[in-house]
Scaffold this motif. Structure first.
Motif, PDB file in Angstrom:
ATOM      1  N   ARG A   5      -6.711   1.652   9.352  1.00  0.00           N
ATOM      2  CA  ARG A   5      -6.442   2.966   9.663  1.00  0.00           C
ATOM      3  C   ARG A   5      -5.983   3.784   8.505  1.00  0.00           C
ATOM      4  O   ARG A   5      -6.247   5.112   8.378  1.00  0.00           O
ATOM      5  CB  ARG A   5      -5.084   2.529  10.254  1.00  0.00           C
ATOM      6  N   LEU A   6      -5.606   3.448   7.335  1.00  0.00           N
ATOM      7  CA  LEU A   6      -5.172   4.124   6.250  1.00  0.00           C
ATOM      8  C   LEU A   6      -6.637   4.530   5.384  1.00  0.00           C
ATOM      9  O   LEU A   6      -6.572   5.814   5.186  1.00  0.00           O
ATOM     10  CB  LEU A   6      -4.572   3.337   4.984  1.00  0.00           C
ATOM     11  N   ILE A   7      -7.510   3.833   5.503  1.00  0.00           N
ATOM     12  CA  ILE A   7      -8.752   3.988   4.762  1.00  0.00           C
ATOM     13  C   ILE A   7      -9.505   5.165   5.449  1.00  0.00           C
ATOM     14  O   ILE A   7     -10.151   6.248   5.023  1.00  0.00           O
ATOM     15  CB  ILE A   7      -9.709   2.816   4.720  1.00  0.00           C
ATOM     16  N   ASN A   9      -7.890   7.241   7.696  1.00  0.00           N
ATOM     17  CA  ASN A   9      -7.022   8.310   7.938  1.00  0.00           C
ATOM     18  C   ASN A   9      -6.840   8.563   9.405  1.00  0.00           C
ATOM     19  O   ASN A   9      -6.722   9.786  10.119  1.00  0.00           O
ATOM     20  CB  ASN A   9      -7.722   9.551   7.369  1.00  0.00           C
ATOM     21  N   ILE A  10      -6.555   7.235  10.158  1.00  0.00           N
ATOM     22  CA  ILE A  10      -6.115   7.450  11.453  1.00  0.00           C
ATOM     23  C   ILE A  10      -4.564   6.838  11.512  1.00  0.00           C
ATOM     24  O   ILE A  10      -4.277   5.822  11.184  1.00  0.00           O
ATOM     25  CB  ILE A  10      -7.000   6.561  12.457  1.00  0.00           C
ATOM     26  N   SER A  11      -3.938   7.835  12.244  1.00  0.00           N
ATOM     27  CA  SER A  11      -2.386   7.599  12.095  1.00  0.00           C
ATOM     28  C   SER A  11      -2.287   6.719  13.351  1.00  0.00           C
ATOM     29  O   SER A  11      -2.933   6.807  14.597  1.00  0.00           O
ATOM     30  CB  SER A  11      -1.523   8.754  12.506  1.00  0.00           C
ATOM     31  N   TRP A  12      -1.004   5.795  13.357  1.00  0.00           N
ATOM     32  CA  TRP A  12      -0.894   4.955  14.422  1.00  0.00           C
ATOM     33  C   TRP A  12      -0.351   5.668  15.628  1.00  0.00           C
ATOM     34  O   TRP A  12      -0.348   5.365  16.858  1.00  0.00           O
ATOM     35  CB  TRP A  12       0.206   3.722  14.091  1.00  0.00           C
ATOM     36  N   THR A  13       0.306   6.863  15.471  1.00  0.00           N
ATOM     37  CA  THR A  13       0.718   7.790  16.642  1.00  0.00           C
ATOM     38  C   THR A  13      -0.485   8.534  17.443  1.00  0.00           C
ATOM     39  O   THR A  13      -0.239   8.956  18.529  1.00  0.00           O
ATOM     40  CB  THR A  13       1.479   9.103  15.886  1.00  0.00           C
ATOM     41  N   GLU A  14      -1.776   8.387  16.974  1.00  0.00           N
ATOM     42  CA  GLU A  14      -2.797   8.963  17.751  1.00  0.00           C
ATOM     43  C   GLU A  14      -3.311   8.092  18.886  1.00  0.00           C
ATOM     44  O   GLU A  14      -4.125   8.424  19.445  1.00  0.00           O
ATOM     45  CB  GLU A  14      -4.134   9.056  16.822  1.00  0.00           C
ATOM     46  N   ALA A  25     -15.214   1.977  12.632  1.00  0.00           N
ATOM     47  CA  ALA A  25     -15.499   1.661  11.290  1.00  0.00           C
ATOM     48  C   ALA A  25     -16.611   0.781  10.785  1.00  0.00           C
ATOM     49  O   ALA A  25     -17.089   0.696   9.755  1.00  0.00           O
ATOM     50  CB  ALA A  25     -14.283   1.108  10.590  1.00  0.00           C
ATOM     51  N   GLY A  26     -17.121   0.451  12.126  1.00  0.00           N
ATOM     52  CA  GLY A  26     -18.254  -0.464  12.057  1.00  0.00           C
ATOM     53  C   GLY A  26     -17.927  -1.802  11.566  1.00  0.00           C
ATOM     54  O   GLY A  26     -18.747  -2.523  10.875  1.00  0.00           O
ATOM     55  N   VAL A  27     -16.789  -2.605  11.735  1.00  0.00           N
ATOM     56  CA  VAL A  27     -16.162  -3.775  11.543  1.00  0.00           C
ATOM     57  C   VAL A  27     -16.092  -4.753  12.674  1.00  0.00           C
ATOM     58  O   VAL A  27     -15.666  -3.998  13.744  1.00  0.00           O
ATOM     59  CB  VAL A  27     -15.012  -3.539  10.775  1.00  0.00           C
ATOM     60  N   GLU A  28     -16.370  -5.923  12.274  1.00  0.00           N
ATOM     61  CA  GLU A  28     -16.250  -6.893  13.483  1.00  0.00           C
ATOM     62  C   GLU A  28     -15.249  -7.775  13.158  1.00  0.00           C
ATOM     63  O   GLU A  28     -15.142  -7.995  11.867  1.00  0.00           O
ATOM     64  CB  GLU A  28     -17.491  -7.570  13.760  1.00  0.00           C
ATOM     65  N   ARG A  29     -14.457  -8.267  14.204  1.00  0.00           N
ATOM     66  CA  ARG A  29     -13.508  -9.549  13.728  1.00  0.00           C
ATOM     67  C   ARG A  29     -14.305 -10.746  13.434  1.00  0.00           C
ATOM     68  O   ARG A  29     -15.296 -11.272  14.318  1.00  0.00           O
ATOM     69  CB  ARG A  29     -12.494  -9.704  15.009  1.00  0.00           C
ATOM     70  N   SER A  30     -14.060 -11.449  12.471  1.00  0.00           N
ATOM     71  CA  SER A  30     -14.776 -12.581  11.762  1.00  0.00           C
ATOM     72  C   SER A  30     -13.805 -13.996  11.696  1.00  0.00           C
ATOM     73  O   SER A  30     -14.539 -14.884  11.144  1.00  0.00           O
ATOM     74  CB  SER A  30     -15.520 -12.218  10.496  1.00  0.00           C
TER      75      SER A  30
END
Length: 116
Positions: A5-7, A9-14, A25-30
């Protein structure tokens, strides 16, 4: 997730879900895939050993003693059988051939083959 989220720039309040953030982000849980691969690889390693070892007895469930009442706990062999869909005899036979076992490990740990 906090770093992602920091990378981005997405706040947790969004109020964006973790799945949405990972998709953006194009990331999968592995983690589950890694655990399955390591568990299956270790199982094959132990089953190929010639000596009689405690690890082999524990994995095969041949330890002496009685189990407690109630529902049986999920054990190593239960996970291995569930992930591969094979019987104990087939598993032991297939672990002898390292090349085939590697393919089985890869196929069982691949998240695209999971139902959920």
């Amino acid at each position: 997730m906090k770093c992602l989220r920091l990378i981005m720039n997405i706040s947790w309040t969004e109020m964006q879900t973790n799945e949405w953030v990972m998709g953006a982000a194009g990331v999968e849980r592995s983690l589950l895939k890694t655990v399955k691969e390591r568990k299956l690889s270790y199982f094959g390693h132990i089953m190929r050993r010639e000596e009689i070892r405690m690890e082999k007895d524990i994995m095969q469930g041949t330890m002496p003693g009685e189990r407690k009442r109630g529902r049986p706990r999920t054990n190593w062999l239960g996970n291995i059988k569930e992930w591969t869909g094979l019987t104990m005899e087939e598993l032991i036979r297939l672990t002898e051939d390292r090349r085939r076992w590697r393919n089985i490990v890869h196929d069982a740990a691949d998240p695209r083959n999971e139902d959920g």
